[in-house]
Design an enzyme around this catalytic site. Structure first.
Site, PDB file in Angstrom:
ATOM      1  N   ARG A 112      21.119  80.528  76.591  1.00  0.00           N
ATOM      2  CA  ARG A 112      20.820  79.933  75.294  1.00  0.00           C
ATOM      3  C   ARG A 112      20.393  78.483  75.457  1.00  0.00           C
ATOM      4  NH1 ARG A 112      22.732  79.846  69.767  1.00  0.00           N
ATOM      5  NH2 ARG A 112      21.481  78.219  68.829  1.00  0.00           N
ATOM      6  N   ARG A 121      16.286  83.213  69.674  1.00  0.00           N
ATOM      7  CA  ARG A 121      17.401  82.887  70.563  1.00  0.00           C
ATOM      8  C   ARG A 121      17.900  84.115  71.297  1.00  0.00           C
ATOM      9  NH1 ARG A 121      20.239  80.368  66.321  1.00  0.00           N
ATOM     10  NH2 ARG A 121      18.269  79.320  66.022  1.00  0.00           N
ATOM     11  N   ASP A 177      23.399  84.090  69.855  1.00  0.00           N
ATOM     12  CA  ASP A 177      24.017  83.188  68.893  1.00  0.00           C
ATOM     13  C   ASP A 177      25.396  83.757  68.577  1.00  0.00           C
ATOM     14  OD1 ASP A 177      23.776  81.022  67.290  1.00  0.00           O
ATOM     15  OD2 ASP A 177      22.488  81.959  65.790  1.00  0.00           O
ATOM     16  N   ASP A 188      28.603  82.843  66.174  1.00  0.00           N
ATOM     17  CA  ASP A 188      29.076  81.944  65.119  1.00  0.00           C
ATOM     18  C   ASP A 188      30.443  82.377  64.627  1.00  0.00           C
ATOM     19  OD1 ASP A 188      26.785  80.342  64.999  1.00  0.00           O
ATOM     20  OD2 ASP A 188      25.773  81.712  63.626  1.00  0.00           O
TER      21      ASP A 188
HETATM   22  N1  ROI Z   1      17.594  86.129  61.316  1.00  0.00           N
HETATM   23  C1  ROI Z   1      18.209  87.301  61.547  1.00  0.00           C
HETATM   24  N2  ROI Z   1      17.712  88.421  61.004  1.00  0.00           N
HETATM   25  N3  ROI Z   1      19.347  87.400  62.296  1.00  0.00           N
HETATM   26  C2  ROI Z   1      19.890  86.300  62.867  1.00  0.00           C
HETATM   27  O1  ROI Z   1      20.925  86.414  63.567  1.00  0.00           O
HETATM   28  C3  ROI Z   1      19.285  85.051  62.651  1.00  0.00           C
HETATM   29  N4  ROI Z   1      19.812  83.900  63.161  1.00  0.00           N
HETATM   30  C4  ROI Z   1      19.288  82.718  62.909  1.00  0.00           C
HETATM   31  C5  ROI Z   1      18.052  82.550  62.076  1.00  0.00           C
HETATM   32  C6  ROI Z   1      17.006  81.833  62.919  1.00  0.00           C
HETATM   33  C7  ROI Z   1      18.394  81.735  60.843  1.00  0.00           C
HETATM   34  N5  ROI Z   1      17.508  83.805  61.632  1.00  0.00           N
HETATM   35  C8  ROI Z   1      18.117  85.001  61.853  1.00  0.00           C
HETATM   36  O2  ROI Z   1      19.884  81.643  63.380  1.00  0.00           O
END
Ligand code: ROI
Length: 166
Positions: A84, A93, A96, A98
């Site tokens: 990442r 990415r 991610d 969170d």
């Molecule tokens: N869009 C989708 N569909 N899923 C994600 O996990 C995701 N994560 C993000 C952004 C770029 C906002 N868009 C995303 O961080």
């Protein structure tokens, strides 16, 4: 003290489904964290700058004795191990991770906001969360199921009911 927490996973680069399967295993292999439940695995339309690949999304429930910032450190170490890099805002990415909720805690610090600030707006987070927490009521008193009903499953499809961790 063990708390239960929810972590959202997202990827849209370098075999997203594999990224998520490996991430679940890496989370479970981390000292003081264990996976309690995994949502189904979803494909989702990208939210953010157009022209990016579709995302793969899921949510896991964990039990952890790590304090929130230590949990964040552990999750960021897993993100970094998956290559990442933080470049384009809302850009593609590899992984991610969170923290959505940490027990009933509310945290507003420079590194961490809990409950996650944008979770209420994102069906790619709320729909998988509903899979594993159907009775959850959010801090503002709204039932998760009502929010999901409002947002719908637009742009989402289930790609796996369950999946091996790798
Ligand atoms: N869009 C989708 N569909 N899923 C994600 O996990 C995701 N994560 C993000 C952004 C770029 C906002 N868009 C995303 O961080």
């Amino acid at each position: 003290m063990v708390e239960s927490a929810y972590v959202a996973l997202g990827s849209n680069l370098e075999q997203p489904q594999l990224q998520l399967q490996q991430a679940v295993a890496a989370i479970n292999d981390t000292e003081n964290i264990s996976i309690v439940a995994c949502s189904r695995l979803y494909r989702s339309d990208p939210v953010g700058p157009p022209g990016q690949p579709d995302y793969c999304n899921a949510v896991v429930a964990i039990d952890t004795s790590l304090e929130p910032l230590a949990l964040l450190d552990a999750l960021q170490a897993i993100e970094n191990a998956h290559g990442r890099t933080r470049t384009l805002h809302w850009g593609p990415r590899t992984l991610d991770l969170d923290i959505l909720l940490y027990g009933n805690w509310t945290i507003q610090s420079p590194r961490l906001t809990i409950p996650h600030a944008q979770m209420q707006l994102r069906n790619f987070v709320l729909c998988p969360l509903l899979d594993i927490a159907p009775d959850l009521v959010l801090a503002n008193g709204q039932p998760l199921s009502a929010l999901v009903e409002k947002l719908g499953y637009w742009g989402l499809s289930v790609i796996a009911e369950d999946y091996p961790w790798l």
